[in-house]
Scaffold this motif. Sequence first.
Motif, PDB file in Angstrom:
ATOM      1  N   ARG A 150       0.842  -1.203   0.000  1.00  0.00           N
ATOM      2  CA  ARG A 150       0.000   0.000   0.000  1.00  0.00           C
ATOM      3  C   ARG A 150       0.875   1.251   0.000  1.00  0.00           C
ATOM      4  NH1 ARG A 150      -2.683  -2.113   4.778  1.00  0.00           N
ATOM      5  NH2 ARG A 150      -4.345  -3.524   4.147  1.00  0.00           N
ATOM      6  N   ARG A 175      -0.456   4.077   1.094  1.00  0.00           N
ATOM      7  CA  ARG A 175      -0.916   4.833   2.263  1.00  0.00           C
ATOM      8  C   ARG A 175      -1.768   3.929   3.139  1.00  0.00           C
ATOM      9  NH1 ARG A 175      -6.211   6.869   1.094  1.00  0.00           N
ATOM     10  NH2 ARG A 175      -6.757   6.584  -1.099  1.00  0.00           N
ATOM     11  N   PRO A 176      -1.782   4.154   4.431  1.00  0.00           N
ATOM     12  CA  PRO A 176      -2.545   3.284   5.342  1.00  0.00           C
ATOM     13  C   PRO A 176      -4.039   3.583   5.272  1.00  0.00           C
ATOM     14  CG  PRO A 176      -1.530   5.073   6.550  1.00  0.00           C
ATOM     15  CD  PRO A 176      -1.017   5.191   5.152  1.00  0.00           C
ATOM     16  N   PHE A 177      -4.840   2.592   5.702  1.00  0.00           N
ATOM     17  CA  PHE A 177      -6.284   2.783   5.803  1.00  0.00           C
ATOM     18  C   PHE A 177      -6.572   3.426   7.154  1.00  0.00           C
ATOM     19  CE2 PHE A 177      -6.817  -1.155   2.950  1.00  0.00           C
ATOM     20  CZ  PHE A 177      -6.710  -0.355   1.820  1.00  0.00           C
ATOM     21  N   THR A 178      -6.770   4.726   7.149  1.00  0.00           N
ATOM     22  CA  THR A 178      -6.976   5.452   8.408  1.00  0.00           C
ATOM     23  C   THR A 178      -8.399   5.951   8.563  1.00  0.00           C
ATOM     24  OG1 THR A 178      -6.227   7.488   7.328  1.00  0.00           O
ATOM     25  CG2 THR A 178      -4.569   6.177   8.487  1.00  0.00           C
ATOM     26  N   GLN A 179      -9.220   5.757   7.527  1.00  0.00           N
ATOM     27  CA  GLN A 179     -10.597   6.232   7.604  1.00  0.00           C
ATOM     28  C   GLN A 179     -11.558   5.081   7.337  1.00  0.00           C
ATOM     29  OE1 GLN A 179     -10.915   9.451   4.841  1.00  0.00           O
ATOM     30  NE2 GLN A 179      -9.508  10.783   5.950  1.00  0.00           N
ATOM     31  N   ASP A 180     -12.824   5.321   7.593  1.00  0.00           N
ATOM     32  CA  ASP A 180     -13.828   4.283   7.376  1.00  0.00           C
ATOM     33  C   ASP A 180     -14.070   4.025   5.889  1.00  0.00           C
ATOM     34  OD1 ASP A 180     -14.132   4.014  10.073  1.00  0.00           O
ATOM     35  OD2 ASP A 180     -15.832   5.400  10.201  1.00  0.00           O
TER      36      ASP A 180
END
Length: 373
Positions: free
Chosen positions: A353, A355-360
């Motif tokens: 990835r 960028r990380p999954f930081t949101q819903d």
Amino acid sequence: MRAELPAATRAALDRHEAAGTLTDPEYLSATAEFYRRHVCRTDPMPQDFVDSEAQMEAEPTVYHTMNGPNEFHVVGTLRNWSIIDRLPDVNAPTLVIAGEFPPLKTIGRIRTVKFVDQLRQYGWRSIVITLEPSGTEGNYDPSLIAEIADGVEVVRIRLRDREVEIANAVKRLLGRKPAASGNAAVAVSAGKPPSTPASSQRTGSLMDHAHDFTRWLMRNFVDVPDNYRPWATEALAVARSLCAERKIDAIYTTLPPFSSMFVGHDLRLETGLPWIADYRDLWYGDVLREWIPEWRKKLELRMERRLLKAADVVVTVSEPKTAFMQRLHPGLKARWETLTNGYDTELYGDRLRTRPFTQDTVEFVYTGRLFKN
């Protein structure tokens, strides 16, 4: 496959294998469930299969010694036996008929060129019959030659453009200079709607209108199922020679172009070699071919049914397409397989990835096209 069993069935197998109680009715029932799902799905099972199982149970010495109590719990002398290290020594030539192949940049080339590459790892050497590019095609990209794996033999045949041949013949009669020769349009996947002879399309000379009408006539009534029919005729002649000169083990045709089906069909009948028909797109019922008149759809469906009677394996790219084909061709003797499209793990397997999954919300980008079927 074992992991796909119900949890209670897996637990029964694990419990009795650990205890060594391999003749317990619960273990035998769980084994039967595995067989129903992964060994023989025909219900009821064919009598030959049932008789074979009964005979093995009556005298299990050889099977139990070499294999074990069943097909998945291998504890016999074959447990650690392998010839994987000898696979490079296998030489099993496959004759591949592919209208789309590098260096022409079509989406259909990717599945075939990667499939041929992967086959090499299992000892299957491919001889590919494909197009000979003129170098003037809009989708010609010489850099794509690098996609072809080393050791893949490629036989190229020119795709005649009969529209240009007819136009040049008329020009010669009129004393005009013929157009430069080259391949016909090769960026065709499942098919493109033909130009209409309507005068609103072009407002030029009488020759322009005559050319429009000829194109409409060819694409509606002559190029059936597509404009690769002359190419397929020549490909069949070349394939016959290869089958006579080499020890070919299998024939693989990938569609479209659908004219490749005629090559596979005739070779299967003449040589007896197993024929695999790979459907990247549907022939009958595909949204990209809805422009075809109803009378011609019925004609091509009859063509498809007749040709597929000779196929040994029919492959599609998705389960829905396989199910559609099975409904369309009931009673076909061929084995049905689904081989989905994917990606090359050697090229993309280590991608991470960005960028990380930081949101819903998770955003996806689909870079292909969506069709209603």
